[in-house]
Design a protein around this motif. Structure first.
Motif, PDB file in Angstrom:
ATOM      1  N   LYS A  67       0.840  -1.209   0.000  1.00  0.00           N
ATOM      2  CA  LYS A  67       0.000   0.000   0.000  1.00  0.00           C
ATOM      3  C   LYS A  67       0.876   1.261   0.000  1.00  0.00           C
ATOM      4  CE  LYS A  67      -3.761   2.416   0.344  1.00  0.00           C
ATOM      5  NZ  LYS A  67      -4.331   2.867  -0.910  1.00  0.00           N
ATOM      6  N   LEU A  68       1.917   1.252   0.817  1.00  0.00           N
ATOM      7  CA  LEU A  68       2.841   2.396   0.844  1.00  0.00           C
ATOM      8  C   LEU A  68       3.510   2.574  -0.518  1.00  0.00           C
ATOM      9  CD1 LEU A  68       4.495   1.835   4.337  1.00  0.00           C
ATOM     10  CD2 LEU A  68       2.790   3.572   3.728  1.00  0.00           C
ATOM     11  N   CYS A  69       3.883   1.466  -1.145  1.00  0.00           N
ATOM     12  CA  CYS A  69       4.539   1.528  -2.455  1.00  0.00           C
ATOM     13  C   CYS A  69       3.584   2.052  -3.532  1.00  0.00           C
ATOM     14  CB  CYS A  69       5.066   0.149  -2.843  1.00  0.00           C
ATOM     15  SG  CYS A  69       6.441  -0.398  -1.799  1.00  0.00           S
ATOM     16  N   GLN A  70       2.324   1.678  -3.456  1.00  0.00           N
ATOM     17  CA  GLN A  70       1.334   2.208  -4.397  1.00  0.00           C
ATOM     18  C   GLN A  70       1.182   3.714  -4.213  1.00  0.00           C
ATOM     19  OE1 GLN A  70      -2.006  -0.299  -3.462  1.00  0.00           O
ATOM     20  NE2 GLN A  70      -1.233  -1.996  -4.696  1.00  0.00           N
ATOM     21  N   ASN A  71       1.219   4.171  -2.956  1.00  0.00           N
ATOM     22  CA  ASN A  71       1.176   5.611  -2.689  1.00  0.00           C
ATOM     23  C   ASN A  71       2.412   6.302  -3.255  1.00  0.00           C
ATOM     24  OD1 ASN A  71      -1.242   5.239  -1.323  1.00  0.00           O
ATOM     25  ND2 ASN A  71      -0.287   5.207   0.690  1.00  0.00           N
ATOM     26  N   LEU A  72       3.563   5.663  -3.131  1.00  0.00           N
ATOM     27  CA  LEU A  72       4.800   6.231  -3.674  1.00  0.00           C
ATOM     28  C   LEU A  72       4.694   6.374  -5.191  1.00  0.00           C
ATOM     29  CD1 LEU A  72       7.751   7.186  -3.419  1.00  0.00           C
ATOM     30  CD2 LEU A  72       8.434   4.770  -3.544  1.00  0.00           C
ATOM     31  N   ASP A  73       4.171   5.352  -5.846  1.00  0.00           N
ATOM     32  CA  ASP A  73       4.051   5.385  -7.305  1.00  0.00           C
ATOM     33  C   ASP A  73       3.239   6.605  -7.767  1.00  0.00           C
ATOM     34  OD1 ASP A  73       4.466   4.102  -9.942  1.00  0.00           O
ATOM     35  OD2 ASP A  73       2.277   3.899  -9.894  1.00  0.00           O
ATOM     36  N   PRO A 125       8.007  -5.978 -16.332  1.00  0.00           N
ATOM     37  CA  PRO A 125       6.570  -5.840 -16.523  1.00  0.00           C
ATOM     38  C   PRO A 125       6.046  -4.625 -15.758  1.00  0.00           C
ATOM     39  CG  PRO A 125       7.022  -7.573 -14.927  1.00  0.00           C
ATOM     40  CD  PRO A 125       8.349  -7.115 -15.453  1.00  0.00           C
ATOM     41  N   ALA A 126       4.949  -4.053 -16.240  1.00  0.00           N
ATOM     42  CA  ALA A 126       4.359  -2.866 -15.613  1.00  0.00           C
ATOM     43  C   ALA A 126       3.872  -3.212 -14.209  1.00  0.00           C
ATOM     44  CB  ALA A 126       3.205  -2.357 -16.462  1.00  0.00           C
ATOM     45  N   SER A 127       4.187  -2.340 -13.250  1.00  0.00           N
ATOM     46  CA  SER A 127       3.789  -2.558 -11.864  1.00  0.00           C
ATOM     47  C   SER A 127       3.867  -1.241 -11.110  1.00  0.00           C
ATOM     48  CB  SER A 127       4.724  -3.577 -11.200  1.00  0.00           C
ATOM     49  OG  SER A 127       4.486  -3.642  -9.813  1.00  0.00           O
ATOM     50  N   ALA A 128       2.980  -1.066 -10.133  1.00  0.00           N
ATOM     51  CA  ALA A 128       3.040   0.104  -9.259  1.00  0.00           C
ATOM     52  C   ALA A 128       4.217  -0.002  -8.288  1.00  0.00           C
ATOM     53  CB  ALA A 128       1.730   0.246  -8.482  1.00  0.00           C
ATOM     54  N   LEU A 129       4.894  -1.141  -8.277  1.00  0.00           N
ATOM     55  CA  LEU A 129       6.028  -1.341  -7.378  1.00  0.00           C
ATOM     56  C   LEU A 129       7.363  -1.031  -8.040  1.00  0.00           C
ATOM     57  CD1 LEU A 129       4.862  -4.714  -5.774  1.00  0.00           C
ATOM     58  CD2 LEU A 129       4.456  -2.398  -4.940  1.00  0.00           C
ATOM     59  N   THR A 130       7.342  -0.696  -9.324  1.00  0.00           N
ATOM     60  CA  THR A 130       8.579  -0.373 -10.037  1.00  0.00           C
ATOM     61  C   THR A 130       8.392   0.894 -10.861  1.00  0.00           C
ATOM     62  OG1 THR A 130       7.978  -1.732 -11.947  1.00  0.00           O
ATOM     63  CG2 THR A 130       9.294  -2.800 -10.217  1.00  0.00           C
ATOM     64  N   ALA A 131       9.495   1.586 -11.095  1.00  0.00           N
ATOM     65  CA  ALA A 131       9.485   2.778 -11.937  1.00  0.00           C
ATOM     66  C   ALA A 131      10.858   2.919 -12.569  1.00  0.00           C
ATOM     67  CB  ALA A 131       9.146   4.029 -11.118  1.00  0.00           C
ATOM     68  N   GLY A 132      10.935   3.664 -13.644  1.00  0.00           N
ATOM     69  CA  GLY A 132      12.211   3.870 -14.296  1.00  0.00           C
ATOM     70  C   GLY A 132      12.273   5.215 -14.986  1.00  0.00           C
ATOM     71  N   ALA A 168      11.690  13.886  -1.990  1.00  0.00           N
ATOM     72  CA  ALA A 168      10.381  14.430  -1.608  1.00  0.00           C
ATOM     73  C   ALA A 168       9.283  13.379  -1.718  1.00  0.00           C
ATOM     74  CB  ALA A 168      10.043  15.650  -2.464  1.00  0.00           C
ATOM     75  N   ALA A 169       9.301  12.589  -2.784  1.00  0.00           N
ATOM     76  CA  ALA A 169       8.282  11.544  -2.964  1.00  0.00           C
ATOM     77  C   ALA A 169       8.406  10.471  -1.892  1.00  0.00           C
ATOM     78  CB  ALA A 169       8.401  10.936  -4.363  1.00  0.00           C
ATOM     79  N   VAL A 170       9.631  10.047  -1.593  1.00  0.00           N
ATOM     80  CA  VAL A 170       9.837   9.024  -0.566  1.00  0.00           C
ATOM     81  C   VAL A 170       9.348   9.547   0.781  1.00  0.00           C
ATOM     82  CG1 VAL A 170      11.581   7.711   0.727  1.00  0.00           C
ATOM     83  CG2 VAL A 170      11.715   7.847  -1.768  1.00  0.00           C
ATOM     84  N   LYS A 171       9.706  10.783   1.132  1.00  0.00           N
ATOM     85  CA  LYS A 171       9.271  11.358   2.413  1.00  0.00           C
ATOM     86  C   LYS A 171       7.755  11.460   2.494  1.00  0.00           C
ATOM     87  CE  LYS A 171      11.860  15.067   2.464  1.00  0.00           C
ATOM     88  NZ  LYS A 171      12.621  16.282   2.843  1.00  0.00           N
ATOM     89  N   LYS A 172       7.114  11.789   1.391  1.00  0.00           N
ATOM     90  CA  LYS A 172       5.655  11.949   1.369  1.00  0.00           C
ATOM     91  C   LYS A 172       4.917  10.616   1.499  1.00  0.00           C
ATOM     92  CE  LYS A 172       1.957  14.174  -1.173  1.00  0.00           C
ATOM     93  NZ  LYS A 172       1.621  15.139  -2.224  1.00  0.00           N
TER      94      LYS A 172
END
Length: 169
Positions: free
Chosen positions: A46-52, A69-76, A157-161
């Motif tokens: 849930k926290l990771c989805q908020n981060l995304d 693969p596409a996921s709310a747990l990864t970004a690039g 900023a995103a991680v802190k939020k």
């Protein structure tokens, strides 16, 4: 007679050509990155989805281009890609007293704009950073030759939020 011999070759050759073109279109040479998707628990997910939702569109001058693969747990971002994975396991080096004391040449603990990170140099010249003292572990891989400080500044900023201070489950 010659046309008969050539016909089976062209029938067999066309599917092979289509397959070759399709495979070339899907290769990693097209610049798209891939990343293993973590499997965190429910709270961390849930926290990771908020981060995304709050990650920046640009990091260190590179546009967001999510890995497969596409996921709310990864970004690039960029090519070669800066890869973020949220919900990873705690790195073993975080428990190593040599790191905390600054006596490990391959790993260093430090902070950037209010986010603490464990930095680990990889064998291929990339650096892996993992958040410390947050409710979910966020890992960022920075390719060889890229300025990691700009990456961490842009992500702080995103991680802190999205990921509160605390100890991950």
């Amino acid at each position: 007679m010659n046309s008969f011999r050539h016909r089976p070759i062209s029938v067999i050759g066309l599917p092979a050509l289509v397959l070759l073109i399709t495979a070339a279109g899907c290769s990693s040479a097209d610049g798209s990155a891939s990343a293993a998707v973590p499997s965190p628990g429910t709270k961390a997910a849930k926290l990771c989805q908020n981060l995304d939702k709050v990650l920046p569109a640009e990091v260190d001058g590179a546009s967001r281009e999510d890995p497969s693969p596409a996921s709310a747990l990864t970004a690039g971002w960029g090519d070669p890609a800066i890869i973020l994975r949220c919900g990873v396991l705690r790195p073993a080096k975080m428990s190593d007293p040599k790191v905390a004391e600054g006596r490990d040449d391959d790993a260093v603990a430090g902070g950037v704009n209010g986010v603490r990170w464990l930095m680990e140099e990889q064998g291929d010249g990339t650096y892996r950073f993992t958040t410390a003292l947050r409710r979910a572990y966020v890992e960022v891989s920075v390719p060889k030759g890229r300025d990691s400080s700009g990456v961490l500044i842009d992500l702080a900023a995103a991680v802190k939020k999205a990921i509160p201070v605390g100890i991950a489950d």
